[in-house]
Enzyme design. Structure first.
Site, mmCIF file in Angstrom:
data_model
loop_
_atom_site.group_PDB
_atom_site.id
_atom_site.type_symbol
_atom_site.label_atom_id
_atom_site.label_comp_id
_atom_site.label_asym_id
_atom_site.label_seq_id
_atom_site.Cartn_x
_atom_site.Cartn_y
_atom_site.Cartn_z
ATOM 1 N N ARG A 101 0.866 -1.092 0.293
ATOM 2 C CA ARG A 101 0.031 -0.191 -0.227
ATOM 3 C C ARG A 101 0.734 1.286 -0.218
ATOM 4 O O ARG A 101 1.418 1.219 0.931
ATOM 5 C CB ARG A 101 -1.200 -0.135 0.968
ATOM 6 C CG ARG A 101 -2.027 0.948 1.495
ATOM 7 C CD ARG A 101 -2.504 1.057 2.404
ATOM 8 N NE ARG A 101 -3.336 0.127 2.369
ATOM 9 C CZ ARG A 101 -5.406 0.620 2.657
ATOM 10 N NH1 ARG A 101 -5.636 1.402 3.131
ATOM 11 N NH2 ARG A 101 -5.921 -0.343 2.467
ATOM 12 N N HIS A 128 -7.411 0.995 -6.267
ATOM 13 C CA HIS A 128 -7.367 0.041 -5.341
ATOM 14 C C HIS A 128 -8.535 -1.469 -5.984
ATOM 15 O O HIS A 128 -9.703 -2.250 -5.816
ATOM 16 C CB HIS A 128 -8.388 0.277 -4.078
ATOM 17 C CG HIS A 128 -8.419 -0.140 -3.135
ATOM 18 N ND1 HIS A 128 -7.405 -0.564 -2.082
ATOM 19 C CD2 HIS A 128 -9.159 0.089 -1.390
ATOM 20 C CE1 HIS A 128 -7.648 -1.599 -1.688
ATOM 21 N NE2 HIS A 128 -8.839 -0.475 -1.323
ATOM 22 N N GLN A 131 -10.194 -3.821 -3.573
ATOM 23 C CA GLN A 131 -11.670 -3.935 -3.512
ATOM 24 C C GLN A 131 -12.100 -3.952 -4.391
ATOM 25 O O GLN A 131 -13.678 -4.481 -3.875
ATOM 26 C CB GLN A 131 -11.535 -2.145 -2.985
ATOM 27 C CG GLN A 131 -12.242 -0.899 -2.472
ATOM 28 C CD GLN A 131 -12.791 -1.811 -1.186
ATOM 29 O OE1 GLN A 131 -12.175 -2.061 -0.569
ATOM 30 N NE2 GLN A 131 -14.079 -2.120 -0.666
ATOM 31 N N ASP A 222 -17.939 6.604 -1.136
ATOM 32 C CA ASP A 222 -16.466 6.638 -0.233
ATOM 33 C C ASP A 222 -15.773 7.909 -0.085
ATOM 34 O O ASP A 222 -16.494 8.864 -0.154
ATOM 35 C CB ASP A 222 -15.275 6.109 -1.825
ATOM 36 C CG ASP A 222 -13.545 6.126 -1.215
ATOM 37 O OD1 ASP A 222 -13.771 5.660 0.230
ATOM 38 O OD2 ASP A 222 -13.191 5.710 -1.734
ATOM 39 N N CYS A 261 -16.385 1.557 0.820
ATOM 40 C CA CYS A 261 -15.267 0.289 1.187
ATOM 41 C C CYS A 261 -14.795 0.813 2.441
ATOM 42 O O CYS A 261 -14.160 -0.632 2.557
ATOM 43 C CB CYS A 261 -13.942 0.773 0.287
ATOM 44 S SG CYS A 261 -13.719 2.391 0.111
ATOM 45 N N ARG A 289 -13.130 -8.854 1.130
ATOM 46 C CA ARG A 289 -11.681 -8.371 0.525
ATOM 47 C C ARG A 289 -10.696 -10.102 0.775
ATOM 48 O O ARG A 289 -9.795 -9.822 -0.111
ATOM 49 C CB ARG A 289 -11.392 -7.608 1.906
ATOM 50 C CG ARG A 289 -12.014 -6.314 1.295
ATOM 51 C CD ARG A 289 -12.006 -5.428 0.318
ATOM 52 N NE ARG A 289 -10.358 -5.692 -0.119
ATOM 53 C CZ ARG A 289 -9.647 -4.267 0.446
ATOM 54 N NH1 ARG A 289 -10.353 -3.639 1.134
ATOM 55 N NH2 ARG A 289 -8.267 -4.524 0.630
HETATM 56 N N1 CP Z 1 -11.298 -1.269 1.624
HETATM 57 C C1 CP Z 1 -9.866 -0.385 2.821
HETATM 58 O O1 CP Z 1 -9.239 -0.623 2.144
HETATM 59 O O2 CP Z 1 -10.188 -0.290 4.068
HETATM 60 P P1 CP Z 1 -8.591 -0.370 5.182
HETATM 61 O O3 CP Z 1 -7.944 0.876 4.888
HETATM 62 O O4 CP Z 1 -9.758 -0.097 6.410
HETATM 63 O O5 CP Z 1 -7.635 -1.055 4.254
HETATM 64 N N1 NVA Z 2 -10.216 6.497 -1.323
HETATM 65 C C1 NVA Z 2 -9.888 6.201 0.134
HETATM 66 C C2 NVA Z 2 -10.027 4.855 -0.138
HETATM 67 C C3 NVA Z 2 -10.149 4.131 1.281
HETATM 68 C C4 NVA Z 2 -9.971 2.545 1.293
HETATM 69 C C5 NVA Z 2 -8.519 6.389 0.010
HETATM 70 O O1 NVA Z 2 -7.660 6.434 -0.833
HETATM 71 O O2 NVA Z 2 -8.066 6.801 1.706
#
Ligand code: CP
Ligand code: NVA
Length: 303
Positions: A101, A128, A131, A222, A261, A289
């Protein structure tokens, strides 16, 4: 030849459908997959916080018989201590795959080149994909198909929007993206999705009008401020509040379900009461997930 999962944009519709099917199978018969990662170790490196992704990868890898090492980039940026290219090459000396990430998609591309093991995108500034897979798995479970349905994303055009567009286009799900002006999805990624959509017969509509979501099967929300976006909430709240996903929008569009998400901000981008309602698929998405990611790991590490 190792295979990465950075975006899904380079996958064929058939490959995407097969992966979704594999996720369904793993969810239904986990015991049949309990050794697919036996003896394998996966490094999960996070430059940003996570609840769902971190825990679902860790527990999911364990259920497949593998082992996960969690690495927190304590300084916030990998580049602070050594170059990303060296980090990835080192990790590949020991790990069978790297889950990452990161702030910038370019870091994943650097990882991909430097590491001779699969690299899996666990969220970046642009995509993502894990997701997206979990979300269409959820729709598939609810509707028995993804083809011919319509997903309407409402809010900030962001990484999640982009992956919903790409995976949806591959799986035959029509797409509506409703954003406030100036917060549209990235044009180059919409173009990627449209190129896929042309082949799969999917329609992609972008609008600033909520009425564009009328007739959608699912409304998706989101956060208005993605991780790393330091814009004060007060600055965007006025602009985004009319785009709140709430009961009135569900009523007006006729959508059967609401998705998000998570992490969700109750009574900002989505009402708390809608999260708690029987239209909410949020926890099913969260559960999926793990199953989606286990399908990705099974496929990439057994290729
Ligand atoms: N939806 C998602 O990726 O959640 P986290 O940021 O908690 O991993
Ligand atoms: N768009 C959000 C998604 C979190 C899972 C972010 O990048 O923070």
């Amino acid at each position: 030849m190792k295979q990465d999962l950075l975006t899904f944009a380079d996958w064929t519709p058939d490959a995407m459908k097969n992966l979704l099917q594999l996720a369904v199978e793993i969810k239904q018969a986990p015991a049949s997959y309990s050794n697919v990662l036996a003896g394998k170790s996966i490094v999960a490196l996070f430059e940003k916080p996570s609840l769902r992704t971190r825990v679902s990868f860790d527990i999911g890898i364990n259920k497949l018989g593998g082992h996960m090492v969690y690495l927190d980039a304590q300084s916030g940026k990998l580049a602070g201590r050594e170059d990303a290219v060296d980090t990835a090459a080192n990790l590949a000396c020991w790990a069978d795959a790297i889950v990452a990430r990161v702030f910038s998609h370019e870091t994943l591309e650097t990882f991909s080149k430097a590491a001779n093991v699969p690299v899996i995108n666990a969220l970046c500034d642009k995509y993502h994909p894990c997701q997206g897979l979990a979300d269409y798995l959820t729709m598939f479970e609810r509707f028995g198909k993804t083809e011919g349905l319509t997903m309407a994303y409402v809010g900030d055009g962001n990484n999640v929007t982009h992956s919903l567009l790409i995976v949806g286009a591959l799986l035959g799900c029509n797409q509506v993206v409703v954003t406030p002006e100036g917060h549209e999805a990235a044009p180059e990624i919409v173009a990627q999705a449209k190129a896929i959509a042309e082949k799969t017969g999917v329609s992609i509509v972008e609008s600033t009008e909520l009425s564009a979501a009328n007739g959608a099967d699912v409304i998706y929300a989101d956060t208005w401020l993605s991780m790393g976006d330091e814009t004060p909430l007060e600055v965007i709240k006025e602009k985004f509040m009319p785009y709140q996903v709430n009961e009135a929008l569900m009523e007006a569009t006729g959508a059967s379900y609401v998705m998000h998400c998570q992490p969700a901000h109750r009574d900002l981008e989505i009402t708390g009461s809608l999260i708690d309602s029987d239209k909410s698929l949020l926890m099913q998405q969260a559960e999926n997930r793990m199953h989606g990611q286990n399908a990705i790991l099974t496929q990439l590490l057994n290729a």
